[in-house]
Motif scaffolding. Sequence first.
Motif, PDB file in Angstrom:
ATOM      1  N   UNK A 151      10.834   3.151  -8.209  1.00 16.12           N
ATOM      2  CA  UNK A 151      12.213   2.651  -8.191  1.00 16.12           C
ATOM      3  C   UNK A 151      12.899   3.195  -6.946  1.00 16.12           C
ATOM      4  N   UNK A 152      13.061   2.312  -5.957  1.00 13.95           N
ATOM      5  CA  UNK A 152      13.632   2.725  -4.678  1.00 13.95           C
ATOM      6  C   UNK A 152      14.811   1.810  -4.363  1.00 13.95           C
ATOM      7  N   UNK A 188       0.819  -1.222   0.000  1.00 16.14           N
ATOM      8  CA  UNK A 188       0.000   0.000   0.000  1.00 16.14           C
ATOM      9  C   UNK A 188       0.850   1.268   0.000  1.00 16.14           C
ATOM     10  N   UNK A 189       1.892   1.265  -0.834  1.00 18.01           N
ATOM     11  CA  UNK A 189       2.724   2.446  -0.936  1.00 18.01           C
ATOM     12  C   UNK A 189       3.771   2.581   0.149  1.00 18.01           C
ATOM     13  N   UNK A 209       5.332  -0.441  -9.716  1.00 22.55           N
ATOM     14  CA  UNK A 209       4.521   0.678 -10.174  1.00 22.55           C
ATOM     15  C   UNK A 209       4.623   1.835  -9.187  1.00 22.55           C
ATOM     16  N   UNK A 210       4.563   3.041  -9.733  1.00 20.35           N
ATOM     17  CA  UNK A 210       4.603   4.227  -8.885  1.00 20.35           C
ATOM     18  C   UNK A 210       3.315   4.313  -8.066  1.00 20.35           C
ATOM     19  N   UNK A 211       3.383   4.834  -6.848  1.00 23.27           N
ATOM     20  CA  UNK A 211       2.166   4.954  -6.033  1.00 23.27           C
ATOM     21  C   UNK A 211       1.189   5.946  -6.651  1.00 23.27           C
ATOM     22  N   UNK A 212      -0.086   5.755  -6.382  1.00 21.48           N
ATOM     23  CA  UNK A 212      -1.130   6.628  -6.922  1.00 21.48           C
ATOM     24  C   UNK A 212      -1.024   7.997  -6.259  1.00 21.48           C
ATOM     25  N   UNK A 213      -0.938   9.058  -7.096  1.00 23.36           N
ATOM     26  CA  UNK A 213      -0.843  10.418  -6.568  1.00 23.36           C
ATOM     27  C   UNK A 213      -2.228  10.941  -6.211  1.00 23.36           C
TER      28      UNK A 213
END
Length: 418
Positions: A340-341, A287-288, A364-368
Amino acid sequence: MSDVKFASWSVAESPITIEYSLIVIEEIRYAVAEGFQRLSRGGIEVGGILYGTRDGRTVRVLAVRPIACEHARGPAFLLSDKDRVGLNQQLAADASDPHLEGLTSVGWFLSHTRSEITLSDSDLELYSIFFPAPWQVTMVVRPGRGGSMRAGFFVREADGTVKNERSYLEFNFPDRLAGLLDRVSGPRPERVPGERRTAAMARPEVYPGSTTMGAAAAARREMETMPELAAPSFGQPRFVPAGPPKKRWPWLAGWALLVIVAVVFGLRYWMMKPVNEPISLGVVEGNGQLRVEWNHASRAVTAAVRGTLVINDGRDTQTFALSPRDLTAGNFTYERKTGDVEVRMSVEDAEGSKVQEASRFVGQAPVKVDLNEVSELRKKRAELEAEVEMLKTTNGRQEEKIQQLQRTLQIMQSRLGK
Protein backbone atom coordinates in the motif's frame (compact mmCIF):
# COMPACT_ATOMS: atom_id res chain seq x y z
CA MET A 1 -39.53 12.11 -36.73
CA SER A 2 -40.41 11.47 -40.36
CA ASP A 3 -40.20 15.21 -41.17
CA VAL A 4 -36.86 15.72 -39.42
CA LYS A 5 -34.02 16.63 -41.75
CA PHE A 6 -30.57 15.08 -41.48
CA ALA A 7 -27.06 15.95 -42.63
CA SER A 8 -24.09 13.61 -42.99
CA TRP A 9 -20.40 13.73 -42.03
CA SER A 10 -18.31 11.25 -43.99
CA VAL A 11 -14.66 11.22 -45.08
CA ALA A 12 -12.49 8.48 -46.55
CA GLU A 13 -10.04 8.55 -43.62
CA SER A 14 -12.75 8.01 -41.00
CA PRO A 15 -13.91 4.49 -40.14
CA ILE A 16 -17.31 5.90 -39.08
CA THR A 17 -20.01 7.81 -40.97
CA ILE A 18 -22.11 10.19 -38.86
CA GLU A 19 -25.65 11.31 -39.63
CA TYR A 20 -27.03 14.07 -37.40
CA SER A 21 -30.47 15.60 -36.97
CA LEU A 22 -30.67 19.31 -37.77
CA ILE A 23 -32.98 19.70 -34.77
CA VAL A 24 -30.10 18.51 -32.57
CA ILE A 25 -27.80 21.01 -34.31
CA GLU A 26 -30.25 23.80 -33.43
CA GLU A 27 -30.30 22.71 -29.79
CA ILE A 28 -26.49 22.59 -29.66
CA ARG A 29 -26.33 26.01 -31.33
CA TYR A 30 -28.63 27.47 -28.66
CA ALA A 31 -26.65 25.96 -25.74
CA VAL A 32 -23.25 27.03 -27.13
CA ALA A 33 -24.45 30.56 -27.94
CA GLU A 34 -25.96 30.97 -24.47
CA GLY A 35 -22.67 29.97 -22.82
CA PHE A 36 -20.67 32.14 -25.24
CA GLN A 37 -22.60 35.20 -24.10
CA ARG A 38 -22.18 34.57 -20.37
CA LEU A 39 -18.82 36.42 -20.21
CA SER A 40 -17.50 39.33 -22.25
CA ARG A 41 -14.30 37.54 -23.24
CA GLY A 42 -14.88 34.06 -24.56
CA GLY A 43 -17.89 33.12 -22.44
CA ILE A 44 -18.02 29.70 -20.80
CA GLU A 45 -17.71 26.35 -22.52
CA VAL A 46 -20.54 23.81 -22.42
CA GLY A 47 -21.03 20.15 -23.30
CA GLY A 48 -23.67 17.47 -23.73
CA ILE A 49 -24.31 13.78 -24.37
CA LEU A 50 -25.30 12.73 -27.90
CA TYR A 51 -27.93 9.98 -28.16
CA GLY A 52 -28.91 8.02 -31.23
CA THR A 53 -28.54 4.68 -32.96
CA ARG A 54 -25.75 2.69 -34.61
CA ASP A 55 -25.90 0.46 -37.67
CA GLY A 56 -22.52 -0.99 -38.56
CA ARG A 57 -20.19 1.86 -39.49
CA THR A 58 -22.98 4.46 -39.40
CA VAL A 59 -23.88 6.45 -36.27
CA ARG A 60 -27.07 8.54 -36.27
CA VAL A 61 -27.45 11.39 -33.75
CA LEU A 62 -31.10 11.94 -32.75
CA ALA A 63 -31.07 13.67 -29.33
CA VAL A 64 -28.88 15.58 -26.94
CA ARG A 65 -28.77 16.07 -23.16
CA PRO A 66 -26.67 18.80 -21.45
CA ILE A 67 -23.82 17.83 -19.11
CA ALA A 68 -23.79 19.78 -15.84
CA CYS A 69 -20.49 21.58 -15.14
CA GLU A 70 -19.98 23.81 -12.10
CA HIS A 71 -16.88 25.40 -13.74
CA ALA A 72 -14.96 25.16 -10.49
CA ARG A 73 -11.71 25.43 -12.48
CA GLY A 74 -12.69 28.37 -14.66
CA PRO A 75 -14.73 28.98 -17.83
CA ALA A 76 -13.27 25.98 -19.69
CA PHE A 77 -15.26 22.72 -19.84
CA LEU A 78 -13.19 20.91 -17.18
CA LEU A 79 -15.24 18.57 -15.00
CA SER A 80 -14.58 18.49 -11.28
CA ASP A 81 -14.88 15.31 -9.22
CA LYS A 82 -18.47 16.31 -8.36
CA ASP A 83 -19.25 16.87 -12.06
CA ARG A 84 -17.86 13.43 -12.96
CA VAL A 85 -20.01 11.74 -10.34
CA GLY A 86 -23.01 13.60 -11.73
CA LEU A 87 -22.16 12.53 -15.29
CA ASN A 88 -22.00 8.89 -14.23
CA GLN A 89 -25.40 9.22 -12.57
CA GLN A 90 -26.82 10.99 -15.62
CA LEU A 91 -25.70 8.23 -18.00
CA ALA A 92 -27.34 5.65 -15.73
CA ALA A 93 -30.56 7.69 -15.36
CA ASP A 94 -30.87 8.41 -19.09
CA ALA A 95 -30.96 4.68 -19.76
CA SER A 96 -34.43 4.58 -18.19
CA ASP A 97 -35.68 7.87 -19.70
CA PRO A 98 -38.83 7.11 -21.75
CA HIS A 99 -37.97 9.95 -24.17
CA LEU A 100 -34.71 8.15 -24.98
CA GLU A 101 -36.25 4.71 -25.43
CA GLY A 102 -34.44 2.80 -28.16
CA LEU A 103 -31.51 5.25 -28.15
CA THR A 104 -28.01 4.84 -26.79
CA SER A 105 -25.15 7.18 -26.04
CA VAL A 106 -23.21 7.59 -29.30
CA GLY A 107 -20.76 10.20 -27.96
CA TRP A 108 -20.66 13.76 -26.69
CA PHE A 109 -20.10 17.36 -27.73
CA LEU A 110 -18.31 20.32 -26.18
CA SER A 111 -17.58 23.89 -27.16
CA HIS A 112 -14.16 25.52 -27.48
CA THR A 113 -14.43 29.28 -27.07
CA ARG A 114 -10.73 30.01 -26.59
CA SER A 115 -9.06 27.38 -28.79
CA GLU A 116 -9.49 25.83 -32.19
CA ILE A 117 -11.29 22.60 -33.12
CA THR A 118 -8.90 20.18 -31.41
CA LEU A 119 -8.98 17.78 -28.47
CA SER A 120 -6.92 18.75 -25.43
CA ASP A 121 -5.49 16.24 -22.96
CA SER A 122 -8.44 16.82 -20.61
CA ASP A 123 -10.88 16.30 -23.53
CA LEU A 124 -9.19 13.01 -24.43
CA GLU A 125 -9.39 11.91 -20.79
CA LEU A 126 -13.17 12.48 -20.64
CA TYR A 127 -13.56 10.81 -24.04
CA SER A 128 -11.71 7.67 -22.90
CA ILE A 129 -13.42 7.43 -19.47
CA PHE A 130 -17.08 8.15 -20.23
CA PHE A 131 -17.33 7.29 -23.97
CA PRO A 132 -14.87 4.40 -24.48
CA ALA A 133 -16.71 2.42 -27.19
CA PRO A 134 -14.88 2.28 -30.58
CA TRP A 135 -17.90 3.83 -32.36
CA GLN A 136 -18.59 6.66 -29.89
CA VAL A 137 -17.64 10.08 -31.26
CA THR A 138 -16.71 13.57 -30.04
CA MET A 139 -18.03 16.79 -31.60
CA VAL A 140 -16.16 20.06 -30.96
CA VAL A 141 -18.02 23.33 -31.69
CA ARG A 142 -16.23 26.67 -32.16
CA PRO A 143 -18.55 29.73 -31.94
CA GLY A 144 -17.69 32.81 -33.99
CA ARG A 145 -18.91 36.29 -34.63
CA GLY A 146 -22.46 37.04 -35.65
CA GLY A 147 -23.75 33.70 -34.40
CA SER A 148 -21.70 31.63 -36.87
CA MET A 149 -20.38 28.27 -35.68
CA ARG A 150 -17.90 25.74 -37.00
CA ALA A 151 -17.64 22.15 -35.83
CA GLY A 152 -15.79 18.91 -36.42
CA PHE A 153 -16.12 15.29 -35.36
CA PHE A 154 -13.35 13.17 -33.84
CA VAL A 155 -13.46 9.36 -34.07
CA ARG A 156 -11.31 6.45 -32.97
CA GLU A 157 -9.08 4.71 -35.50
CA ALA A 158 -9.07 0.94 -35.98
CA ASP A 159 -6.23 0.62 -33.44
CA GLY A 160 -8.11 2.72 -30.84
CA THR A 161 -6.04 5.90 -31.22
CA VAL A 162 -7.56 9.36 -31.76
CA LYS A 163 -6.16 11.97 -34.13
CA ASN A 164 -6.64 14.93 -31.80
CA GLU A 165 -4.71 17.68 -33.64
CA ARG A 166 -7.61 18.47 -35.96
CA SER A 167 -10.82 16.94 -37.30
CA TYR A 168 -10.75 15.11 -40.63
CA LEU A 169 -13.48 17.46 -41.82
CA GLU A 170 -14.71 20.75 -40.35
CA PHE A 171 -18.09 22.15 -41.34
CA ASN A 172 -20.23 25.22 -40.69
CA PHE A 173 -23.54 24.99 -38.91
CA PRO A 174 -26.39 25.55 -41.41
CA ASP A 175 -28.56 28.64 -41.23
CA ARG A 176 -31.12 28.65 -38.46
CA LEU A 177 -33.97 26.35 -39.38
CA ALA A 178 -36.87 28.37 -38.00
CA GLY A 179 -39.41 26.47 -40.13
CA LEU A 180 -38.32 23.13 -38.77
CA LEU A 181 -40.68 23.32 -35.78
CA ASP A 182 -43.35 25.64 -37.21
CA ARG A 183 -46.97 24.93 -36.36
CA VAL A 184 -49.95 25.19 -38.65
CA SER A 185 -52.09 28.01 -37.26
CA GLY A 186 -55.64 28.87 -38.29
CA PRO A 187 -56.99 32.31 -39.26
CA ARG A 188 -56.85 34.98 -36.58
CA PRO A 189 -60.33 35.63 -35.11
CA GLU A 190 -61.82 39.11 -35.39
CA ARG A 191 -61.49 41.41 -32.45
CA VAL A 192 -64.62 42.84 -30.86
CA PRO A 193 -64.13 46.36 -29.45
CA GLY A 194 -64.38 46.52 -25.66
CA GLU A 195 -64.57 42.72 -25.31
CA ARG A 196 -62.18 41.08 -22.88
CA ARG A 197 -60.79 37.90 -24.30
CA THR A 198 -58.35 35.28 -23.05
CA ALA A 199 -56.36 32.85 -25.11
CA ALA A 200 -54.97 29.56 -23.90
CA MET A 201 -51.26 29.26 -24.47
CA ALA A 202 -50.56 26.36 -26.77
CA ARG A 203 -48.24 23.79 -25.36
CA PRO A 204 -45.22 23.26 -27.61
CA GLU A 205 -44.90 19.90 -29.21
CA VAL A 206 -41.89 17.88 -28.03
CA TYR A 207 -40.40 15.55 -30.59
CA PRO A 208 -39.08 12.20 -29.40
CA GLY A 209 -35.42 12.54 -28.47
CA SER A 210 -35.51 16.35 -28.21
CA THR A 211 -34.22 18.03 -25.08
CA THR A 212 -35.51 20.71 -22.81
CA MET A 213 -33.40 23.16 -24.79
CA GLY A 214 -35.37 22.27 -27.94
CA ALA A 215 -38.67 22.52 -26.07
CA ALA A 216 -37.76 26.00 -24.84
CA ALA A 217 -36.93 27.13 -28.38
CA ALA A 218 -40.25 25.72 -29.63
CA ALA A 219 -42.13 27.52 -26.83
CA ARG A 220 -40.58 30.82 -27.85
CA ARG A 221 -41.72 30.28 -31.43
CA GLU A 222 -45.22 29.50 -30.17
CA MET A 223 -45.35 32.73 -28.19
CA GLU A 224 -44.21 34.73 -31.24
CA THR A 225 -47.04 33.27 -33.34
CA MET A 226 -49.82 33.74 -30.73
CA PRO A 227 -52.60 36.15 -31.84
CA GLU A 228 -52.53 39.62 -30.38
CA LEU A 229 -54.94 40.00 -27.45
CA ALA A 230 -57.38 42.88 -27.10
CA ALA A 231 -56.76 45.34 -24.30
CA PRO A 232 -59.02 44.56 -21.29
CA SER A 233 -61.82 46.99 -20.41
CA PHE A 234 -62.56 47.87 -16.81
CA GLY A 235 -65.17 50.64 -17.23
CA GLN A 236 -64.66 54.25 -16.18
CA PRO A 237 -61.46 55.05 -14.30
CA ARG A 238 -61.60 55.97 -10.62
CA PHE A 239 -59.22 58.52 -9.17
CA VAL A 240 -57.63 57.48 -5.90
CA PRO A 241 -56.14 60.14 -3.65
CA ALA A 242 -52.37 60.09 -3.65
CA GLY A 243 -50.80 58.62 -0.56
CA PRO A 244 -48.08 60.22 1.53
CA PRO A 245 -44.79 60.72 -0.35
CA LYS A 246 -42.30 57.90 0.10
CA LYS A 247 -38.92 58.66 1.49
CA ARG A 248 -36.06 58.11 -0.90
CA TRP A 249 -32.68 57.03 0.22
CA PRO A 250 -30.09 57.98 -2.43
CA TRP A 251 -27.24 56.68 -0.34
CA LEU A 252 -28.85 53.21 -0.28
CA ALA A 253 -28.91 53.12 -4.08
CA GLY A 254 -25.27 54.24 -4.17
CA TRP A 255 -24.21 51.46 -1.83
CA ALA A 256 -26.15 48.90 -3.86
CA LEU A 257 -24.39 50.10 -7.03
CA LEU A 258 -20.98 49.79 -5.38
CA VAL A 259 -21.76 46.27 -4.19
CA ILE A 260 -22.91 45.22 -7.68
CA VAL A 261 -19.76 46.65 -9.29
CA ALA A 262 -17.54 44.87 -6.74
CA VAL A 263 -19.31 41.55 -7.31
CA VAL A 264 -19.06 41.89 -11.11
CA PHE A 265 -15.34 42.66 -11.03
CA GLY A 266 -14.65 39.92 -8.50
CA LEU A 267 -16.56 37.35 -10.54
CA ARG A 268 -14.79 38.44 -13.71
CA TYR A 269 -11.39 38.15 -12.01
CA TRP A 270 -12.22 34.69 -10.70
CA MET A 271 -13.57 33.42 -14.02
CA MET A 272 -10.60 34.78 -15.99
CA LYS A 273 -7.95 33.20 -13.79
CA PRO A 274 -5.71 30.89 -15.85
CA VAL A 275 -6.77 27.26 -15.75
CA ASN A 276 -4.07 24.78 -14.78
CA GLU A 277 -3.94 21.56 -16.70
CA PRO A 278 -3.87 18.42 -14.54
CA ILE A 279 -0.52 16.92 -13.61
CA SER A 280 -1.92 13.46 -14.48
CA LEU A 281 -0.01 11.77 -11.65
CA GLY A 282 0.08 7.96 -11.83
CA VAL A 283 2.07 4.92 -10.64
CA VAL A 284 3.12 1.77 -12.52
CA GLU A 285 4.48 -1.27 -10.65
CA GLY A 286 7.02 -3.78 -11.94
CA ASN A 287 9.15 -6.31 -9.99
CA GLY A 288 8.82 -4.43 -6.73
CA GLN A 289 9.66 -1.10 -8.34
CA LEU A 290 7.14 1.76 -8.53
CA ARG A 291 7.50 4.11 -11.48
CA VAL A 292 5.86 7.42 -10.59
CA GLU A 293 4.86 9.27 -13.76
CA TRP A 294 3.35 12.70 -14.50
CA ASN A 295 2.66 14.93 -17.49
CA HIS A 296 5.92 16.84 -17.88
CA ALA A 297 4.30 19.06 -20.56
CA SER A 298 1.53 20.25 -18.23
CA ARG A 299 1.39 24.02 -17.76
CA ALA A 300 1.64 23.61 -13.98
CA VAL A 301 4.84 21.50 -14.36
CA THR A 302 6.59 23.65 -16.97
CA ALA A 303 5.97 26.81 -14.93
CA ALA A 304 7.07 25.24 -11.61
CA VAL A 305 10.27 26.36 -9.88
CA ARG A 306 10.19 23.57 -7.32
CA GLY A 307 8.32 20.40 -6.53
CA THR A 308 7.84 17.89 -3.73
CA LEU A 309 7.11 14.16 -3.86
CA VAL A 310 5.77 12.62 -0.63
CA ILE A 311 5.60 8.80 -0.56
CA ASN A 312 3.68 7.04 2.22
CA ASP A 313 4.86 3.41 2.10
CA GLY A 314 2.88 1.65 4.80
CA ARG A 315 3.89 3.42 8.00
CA ASP A 316 7.05 4.86 6.45
CA THR A 317 6.94 8.35 4.92
CA GLN A 318 9.65 9.79 2.69
CA THR A 319 9.84 13.24 1.09
CA PHE A 320 11.83 13.97 -2.07
CA ALA A 321 12.55 17.48 -3.34
CA LEU A 322 12.20 17.87 -7.12
CA SER A 323 14.11 20.48 -9.11
CA PRO A 324 12.81 21.90 -12.42
CA ARG A 325 15.13 19.43 -14.16
CA ASP A 326 13.63 16.51 -12.21
CA LEU A 327 10.12 17.73 -13.09
CA THR A 328 11.02 17.85 -16.78
CA ALA A 329 11.99 14.15 -16.68
CA GLY A 330 8.36 13.21 -16.03
CA ASN A 331 9.08 10.10 -13.88
CA PHE A 332 10.62 8.88 -10.62
CA THR A 333 11.50 5.30 -9.61
CA TYR A 334 10.95 4.06 -6.06
CA GLU A 335 11.55 0.61 -4.50
CA ARG A 336 8.44 -0.16 -2.48
CA LYS A 337 8.47 -1.99 0.84
CA THR A 338 4.74 -2.72 1.32
CA GLY A 339 1.65 -3.38 -0.77
CA ASP A 340 0.00 0.00 0.00
CA VAL A 341 1.87 3.02 -1.33
CA GLU A 342 0.37 6.51 -1.59
CA VAL A 343 2.18 9.11 -3.72
CA ARG A 344 1.41 12.83 -3.37
CA MET A 345 3.01 15.40 -5.67
CA SER A 346 3.02 19.19 -5.29
CA VAL A 347 4.46 21.78 -7.69
CA GLU A 348 4.85 25.51 -7.02
CA ASP A 349 5.44 28.35 -9.47
CA ALA A 350 7.36 31.61 -8.94
CA GLU A 351 4.26 33.37 -7.61
CA GLY A 352 3.71 30.75 -4.91
CA SER A 353 0.69 29.12 -6.55
CA LYS A 354 0.56 25.38 -5.83
CA VAL A 355 -1.00 22.45 -7.66
CA GLN A 356 -1.29 19.08 -5.92
CA GLU A 357 -2.33 15.62 -7.04
CA ALA A 358 -2.20 12.18 -5.46
CA SER A 359 -2.14 8.58 -6.65
CA ARG A 360 -2.14 5.25 -4.85
CA PHE A 361 -0.90 1.69 -5.45
CA VAL A 362 -2.54 -1.24 -3.67
CA GLY A 363 -1.28 -4.75 -4.31
CA GLN A 364 0.67 -7.64 -2.86
CA ALA A 365 3.64 -6.87 -0.64
CA PRO A 366 7.05 -7.49 -2.26
CA VAL A 367 8.81 -10.76 -1.44
CA LYS A 368 11.18 -10.30 1.51
CA VAL A 369 14.74 -11.64 1.11
CA ASP A 370 16.83 -12.99 4.03
CA LEU A 371 19.98 -10.86 4.16
CA ASN A 372 22.01 -13.64 5.82
CA GLU A 373 21.08 -16.04 3.05
CA VAL A 374 22.05 -13.48 0.45
CA SER A 375 25.41 -12.96 2.19
CA GLU A 376 26.09 -16.73 2.21
CA LEU A 377 25.23 -17.01 -1.48
CA ARG A 378 27.53 -14.14 -2.34
CA LYS A 379 30.35 -15.76 -0.34
CA LYS A 380 29.91 -19.08 -2.14
CA ARG A 381 29.83 -17.30 -5.46
CA ALA A 382 33.15 -15.60 -4.61
CA GLU A 383 34.74 -18.94 -3.63
CA LEU A 384 33.58 -20.56 -6.87
CA GLU A 385 34.92 -17.68 -8.89
CA ALA A 386 38.30 -17.97 -7.13
CA GLU A 387 38.41 -21.73 -7.78
CA VAL A 388 37.65 -21.17 -11.44
CA GLU A 389 40.50 -18.67 -11.70
CA MET A 390 42.88 -21.12 -9.99
CA LEU A 391 41.90 -23.89 -12.39
CA LYS A 392 42.43 -21.59 -15.32
CA THR A 393 45.93 -20.76 -14.01
CA THR A 394 46.77 -24.46 -13.41
CA ASN A 395 45.52 -25.44 -16.85
CA GLY A 396 47.67 -22.69 -18.37
CA ARG A 397 50.78 -24.04 -16.69
CA GLN A 398 50.01 -27.62 -17.70
CA GLU A 399 49.51 -26.51 -21.29
CA GLU A 400 52.93 -24.78 -21.29
CA LYS A 401 54.59 -27.93 -19.86
CA ILE A 402 52.96 -30.11 -22.51
CA GLN A 403 54.16 -27.81 -25.29
CA GLN A 404 57.73 -27.92 -23.85
CA LEU A 405 57.71 -31.75 -23.75
CA GLN A 406 56.44 -31.87 -27.32
CA ARG A 407 59.33 -29.68 -28.47
CA THR A 408 61.88 -31.87 -26.59
CA LEU A 409 60.39 -34.99 -28.20
CA GLN A 410 60.67 -33.48 -31.68
CA ILE A 411 64.36 -32.65 -31.09
CA MET A 412 65.16 -36.22 -29.96
CA GLN A 413 63.37 -37.70 -32.96
CA SER A 414 65.30 -35.50 -35.34
CA ARG A 415 68.62 -36.60 -33.83
CA LEU A 416 67.74 -40.30 -34.03
CA GLY A 417 66.83 -39.82 -37.68
CA LYS A 418 70.39 -38.67 -38.46
